[in-house]
Design a protein around this motif. Structure first.
Motif, PDB file in Angstrom:
ATOM      1  N   ALA A  37       3.508  19.524 -26.602  1.00 47.25           N
ATOM      2  CA  ALA A  37       3.776  18.357 -26.716  1.00 47.25           C
ATOM      3  C   ALA A  37       4.459  17.777 -25.378  1.00 47.25           C
ATOM      4  O   ALA A  37       4.372  16.759 -25.167  1.00 47.25           O
ATOM      5  CB  ALA A  37       5.070  18.583 -27.573  1.00 47.25           C
ATOM      6  N   LEU A  38       5.214  18.893 -24.610  1.00 47.88           N
ATOM      7  CA  LEU A  38       5.754  18.019 -23.398  1.00 47.88           C
ATOM      8  C   LEU A  38       4.649  17.704 -22.410  1.00 47.88           C
ATOM      9  O   LEU A  38       4.685  16.672 -21.634  1.00 47.88           O
ATOM     10  CB  LEU A  38       6.480  19.183 -22.815  1.00 47.88           C
ATOM     11  N   GLY A  39       3.637  18.661 -22.334  1.00 46.67           N
ATOM     12  CA  GLY A  39       2.371  18.344 -21.380  1.00 46.67           C
ATOM     13  C   GLY A  39       1.669  17.311 -21.647  1.00 46.67           C
ATOM     14  O   GLY A  39       1.339  16.462 -20.734  1.00 46.67           O
ATOM     15  N   ASN A  40       1.368  16.865 -22.887  1.00 49.34           N
ATOM     16  CA  ASN A  40       0.877  15.960 -23.410  1.00 49.34           C
ATOM     17  C   ASN A  40       1.583  14.470 -23.068  1.00 49.34           C
ATOM     18  O   ASN A  40       0.807  13.503 -22.454  1.00 49.34           O
ATOM     19  CB  ASN A  40       0.615  15.772 -25.033  1.00 49.34           C
ATOM     20  N   LEU A  41       2.846  14.485 -23.396  1.00 49.18           N
ATOM     21  CA  LEU A  41       3.619  13.438 -22.897  1.00 49.18           C
ATOM     22  C   LEU A  41       3.742  13.131 -21.473  1.00 49.18           C
ATOM     23  O   LEU A  41       3.700  12.117 -20.831  1.00 49.18           O
ATOM     24  CB  LEU A  41       5.299  13.602 -23.473  1.00 49.18           C
ATOM     25  N   LEU A  42       3.985  14.358 -20.664  1.00 56.14           N
ATOM     26  CA  LEU A  42       3.936  14.170 -19.383  1.00 56.14           C
ATOM     27  C   LEU A  42       2.621  13.880 -18.726  1.00 56.14           C
ATOM     28  O   LEU A  42       2.493  12.999 -17.807  1.00 56.14           O
ATOM     29  CB  LEU A  42       4.194  15.693 -18.567  1.00 56.14           C
ATOM     30  N   ARG A  43       1.507  14.184 -19.260  1.00 49.49           N
ATOM     31  CA  ARG A  43       0.116  13.727 -18.943  1.00 49.49           C
ATOM     32  C   ARG A  43      -0.145  12.264 -18.810  1.00 49.49           C
ATOM     33  O   ARG A  43      -0.728  11.545 -17.882  1.00 49.49           O
ATOM     34  CB  ARG A  43      -0.953  14.395 -19.675  1.00 49.49           C
ATOM     35  N   HIS A  44       0.488  11.586 -19.823  1.00 51.01           N
ATOM     36  CA  HIS A  44       0.594  10.030 -19.985  1.00 51.01           C
ATOM     37  C   HIS A  44       1.540   9.427 -19.596  1.00 51.01           C
ATOM     38  O   HIS A  44       1.640   8.402 -20.129  1.00 51.01           O
ATOM     39  CB  HIS A  44      -0.020   9.994 -21.480  1.00 51.01           C
ATOM     40  N   GLY A  45       2.464  10.067 -18.708  1.00 50.15           N
ATOM     41  CA  GLY A  45       3.624   9.361 -18.386  1.00 50.15           C
ATOM     42  C   GLY A  45       4.569   8.850 -19.105  1.00 50.15           C
ATOM     43  O   GLY A  45       5.398   7.928 -18.825  1.00 50.15           O
ATOM     44  N   ARG A  46       4.845   9.714 -20.170  1.00 48.91           N
ATOM     45  CA  ARG A  46       5.622   9.408 -21.320  1.00 48.91           C
ATOM     46  C   ARG A  46       6.973  10.150 -21.412  1.00 48.91           C
ATOM     47  O   ARG A  46       7.916  10.196 -22.110  1.00 48.91           O
ATOM     48  CB  ARG A  46       5.100   9.424 -22.745  1.00 48.91           C
TER      49      ARG A  46
ATOM     50  N   SER B 293      -2.130   2.408 -25.456  1.00 48.98           N
ATOM     51  CA  SER B 293      -1.178   2.398 -24.330  1.00 48.98           C
ATOM     52  C   SER B 293      -0.278   0.967 -24.137  1.00 48.98           C
ATOM     53  O   SER B 293       0.672   0.750 -23.611  1.00 48.98           O
ATOM     54  CB  SER B 293      -2.148   2.338 -23.182  1.00 48.98           C
ATOM     55  N   THR B 294      -0.838  -0.049 -25.101  1.00 46.38           N
ATOM     56  CA  THR B 294      -0.068  -1.358 -24.902  1.00 46.38           C
ATOM     57  C   THR B 294       1.031  -1.546 -26.110  1.00 46.38           C
ATOM     58  O   THR B 294       1.384  -2.600 -26.196  1.00 46.38           O
ATOM     59  CB  THR B 294      -1.264  -2.548 -25.010  1.00 46.38           C
ATOM     60  N   ASP B 295       0.976  -0.610 -26.826  1.00 44.03           N
ATOM     61  CA  ASP B 295       2.006  -0.530 -28.157  1.00 44.03           C
ATOM     62  C   ASP B 295       3.317  -0.614 -27.390  1.00 44.03           C
ATOM     63  O   ASP B 295       3.817   0.184 -26.470  1.00 44.03           O
ATOM     64  CB  ASP B 295       1.781   0.673 -28.840  1.00 44.03           C
ATOM     65  N   GLY B 296       4.123  -1.464 -27.968  1.00 41.12           N
ATOM     66  CA  GLY B 296       5.620  -1.598 -27.516  1.00 41.12           C
ATOM     67  C   GLY B 296       6.479  -0.525 -27.854  1.00 41.12           C
ATOM     68  O   GLY B 296       7.255   0.216 -27.258  1.00 41.12           O
ATOM     69  N   ASP B 297       6.421   0.097 -29.047  1.00 42.85           N
ATOM     70  CA  ASP B 297       6.872   1.331 -29.617  1.00 42.85           C
ATOM     71  C   ASP B 297       6.311   2.412 -29.148  1.00 42.85           C
ATOM     72  O   ASP B 297       4.985   2.538 -28.951  1.00 42.85           O
ATOM     73  CB  ASP B 297       7.190   1.397 -31.134  1.00 42.85           C
ATOM     74  N   ASP B 298       7.110   3.608 -28.828  1.00 41.56           N
ATOM     75  CA  ASP B 298       6.763   4.811 -28.248  1.00 41.56           C
ATOM     76  C   ASP B 298       6.615   5.890 -29.527  1.00 41.56           C
ATOM     77  O   ASP B 298       7.178   6.595 -29.344  1.00 41.56           O
ATOM     78  CB  ASP B 298       7.270   5.271 -26.965  1.00 41.56           C
ATOM     79  N   ARG B 299       5.661   5.574 -30.112  1.00 42.11           N
ATOM     80  CA  ARG B 299       5.549   6.568 -31.444  1.00 42.11           C
ATOM     81  C   ARG B 299       5.158   7.949 -30.999  1.00 42.11           C
ATOM     82  O   ARG B 299       5.460   8.987 -31.729  1.00 42.11           O
ATOM     83  CB  ARG B 299       4.502   6.071 -32.348  1.00 42.11           C
ATOM     84  N   ALA B 300       4.240   8.106 -30.070  1.00 43.82           N
ATOM     85  CA  ALA B 300       3.891   9.456 -29.462  1.00 43.82           C
ATOM     86  C   ALA B 300       5.007  10.229 -29.071  1.00 43.82           C
ATOM     87  O   ALA B 300       5.254  11.579 -29.407  1.00 43.82           O
ATOM     88  CB  ALA B 300       3.021   9.254 -28.227  1.00 43.82           C
ATOM     89  N   TYR B 301       6.054   9.582 -28.204  1.00 40.90           N
ATOM     90  CA  TYR B 301       7.345  10.452 -28.065  1.00 40.90           C
ATOM     91  C   TYR B 301       8.083  10.690 -29.209  1.00 40.90           C
ATOM     92  O   TYR B 301       8.611  11.978 -29.331  1.00 40.90           O
ATOM     93  CB  TYR B 301       8.214   9.496 -27.239  1.00 40.90           C
ATOM     94  N   GLU B 302       8.225   9.834 -30.065  1.00 39.70           N
ATOM     95  CA  GLU B 302       9.025  10.326 -31.227  1.00 39.70           C
ATOM     96  C   GLU B 302       8.256  11.471 -32.042  1.00 39.70           C
ATOM     97  O   GLU B 302       8.896  12.200 -32.578  1.00 39.70           O
ATOM     98  CB  GLU B 302       9.370   9.206 -32.214  1.00 39.70           C
ATOM     99  N   PHE B 303       6.768  11.315 -32.322  1.00 41.36           N
ATOM    100  CA  PHE B 303       6.097  12.473 -32.841  1.00 41.36           C
ATOM    101  C   PHE B 303       6.257  13.600 -32.550  1.00 41.36           C
ATOM    102  O   PHE B 303       6.570  14.597 -33.132  1.00 41.36           O
ATOM    103  CB  PHE B 303       4.803  11.799 -32.914  1.00 41.36           C
ATOM    104  N   PHE B 304       6.007  13.936 -31.052  1.00 40.28           N
ATOM    105  CA  PHE B 304       6.024  15.052 -30.215  1.00 40.28           C
ATOM    106  C   PHE B 304       7.684  15.759 -30.240  1.00 40.28           C
ATOM    107  O   PHE B 304       7.660  16.890 -30.316  1.00 40.28           O
ATOM    108  CB  PHE B 304       5.388  14.850 -28.965  1.00 40.28           C
ATOM    109  N   SER B 305       8.564  14.982 -30.199  1.00 39.80           N
ATOM    110  CA  SER B 305       9.898  15.687 -30.229  1.00 39.80           C
ATOM    111  C   SER B 305      10.248  16.092 -31.298  1.00 39.80           C
ATOM    112  O   SER B 305      11.079  17.002 -31.228  1.00 39.80           O
ATOM    113  CB  SER B 305      10.911  14.195 -29.679  1.00 39.80           C
TER     114      SER B 305
END
Length: 382
Positions: A314-323, A275-287
């Motif tokens: 993919a959308l639900g996971n990002l939404l669940r974590h405020g991304r 959660s403290t990572d500066g880059d949002d790799r999760a968003y890039e990965f799921f997109s």
């Protein structure tokens, strides 16, 4: 621990009623050589037995491939720069030994060296130990390269870094973990059984910048399994097989969608430690998942529903974590997939994954899975 290790590796002698009984050790097997300073030469057909013992005993160890030399003996090199172990004509010499941080690999087709700090400093007489072995601090007991591409040191370092991040949140995998680098289509997987875990890491994951994220995700699965969470519980799985009904043609699609439920709960932990990572790799990965699915749409209805479920996950996971915001362009891309496939399911699927309860009872979890089956069946029938 010291006696158990010594007995397994070197054997033991016992006396009873004036008679002596000899229990042979692992080093006495054909194809095994004790080389000294915590190093044993092992042929591949015997490696599994030794690694299994060390892993179950939670003893740290390292494995490396060895090159075969002349037919009358072995020449084993490349263990450490400018340090060579050689064995020729039943005699051996040993000079130097590898730094503790070295992580090495084993190829199935080659003889292997296995080195463990826990063997202790040994004399040339294998019955003697100069110090008592220590119990491994790390839950990671072994990293073995099955692909021949290397990367064991990288996997070990990433595992230890992720484990440290989890411990900052009071979370720690308790069961021993062995890791294998393999050639596989997906990024990785975990197999849990008999109070132990096997972590499979793909070559692609090792060579990418996503290795720590993969390990964090798989460690989330391990934690859920150890805690008996409903999404990772064998008793609950048996209840699901009795109470959830899906068409035979839907089995593959539903299996993938159910795996995404487990992924949600694993990622609840993975997102926590990153959660403290500066880059949002999760968003890039799921997109990239959603973008890739657009080109995979076909004529098979259930295959398209399965891809829609992946988009929803993919959308639900990002939404669940405020991304993910409500006006993010990923929503339109996922809706466009549904329109071209002739149904509308992604909104319901994303909402399902985003709102899965954190710690459902077994009964509530079965109800949730039935809800997923209903959403998918309606999409396929529309």
């Amino acid at each position: 621990m010291a006696h158990r290790l010594q007995r397994f590796v070197y054997g033991d002698t016992a006396r009873s009623n004036g008679r002596e009984y000899r229990y042979p050790g692992f080093v006495e097997k054909t194809g095994v050589r004790y080389l000294g300073q915590s190093v044993i030469f092992v042929r591949p057909n015997l490696l599994g037995e030794l690694v299994d013992f060390l892993s179950k005993s939670r003893i740290e160890h390292e494995v490396t491939a060895a090159a075969v030399g002349q037919s009358r003996g072995w020449t084993i090199s490349g263990i450490c720069p400018k340090r060579v172990v050689s064995v020729r004509d039943a005699t051996w010499s040993f000079s130097g030994f590898c730094p503790k941080s070295l992580v090495v690999r084993c190829l199935r087709s080659l003889p292997c060296l296995l080195r463990s700090e826990d063997f202790g400093h040994m004399s040339e007489h294998p019955q003697r130990f100069f110090r008592i072995p220590r119990v491994a601090r790390s839950v990671l007991t072994a990293v073995v390269d099955r692909s021949g591409r290397g990367g064991t040191r990288k996997v070990k370092a990433a595992f230890e870094e992720v484990a440290a991040r989890y411990e900052e949140h009071g979370l720690r995998v308790s069961w021993p973990v062995s890791a294998e680098i393999v050639s596989m289509a997906i990024m990785g997987a975990t197999k849990s059984s008999d109070s132990s875990h096997t972590l499979f890491v793909s070559v692609r994951a090792v060579e990418s910048g996503l290795l720590d994220g993969l390990i964090a995700h798989e460690m989330g699965h391990m934690l859920r399994t150890e805690s008996g969470h409903a999404s990772h519980n064998a008793e609950v799985f048996r209840a699901l097989s009795r109470e959830v009904r899906i068409p035979r043609a839907a089995e593959g699609a539903f299996s993938a969608a159910f795996n995404h439920i487990q992924d949600i709960y694993a990622d609840d932990y993975a997102f926590l430690v990153f959660s403290t990572d500066g880059d949002d790799r999760a968003y890039e990965f799921f997109s990239q998942w959603i973008e890739g699915n657009a080109s995979m749409r076909g004529r098979n209805r259930w295959k398209n529903v399965s891809l829609a479920a992946t988009n929803g996950f993919a959308l639900g996971n990002l939404l669940r974590h405020g991304r993910l915001s409500k006006d993010d362009p990923l929503w339109e891309r996922a809706h466009a997939f549904d329109r071209e496939a002739g149904f509308e399911a992604v909104a319901a699927l994303a909402n399902f994954y985003a709102k899965l309860p954190e710690d459902p009872s077994p009964e509530a979890f079965v109800t949730q899975v039935n809800t997923l089956a209903t959403v998918m069946t309606r999409a396929a029938s529309s």
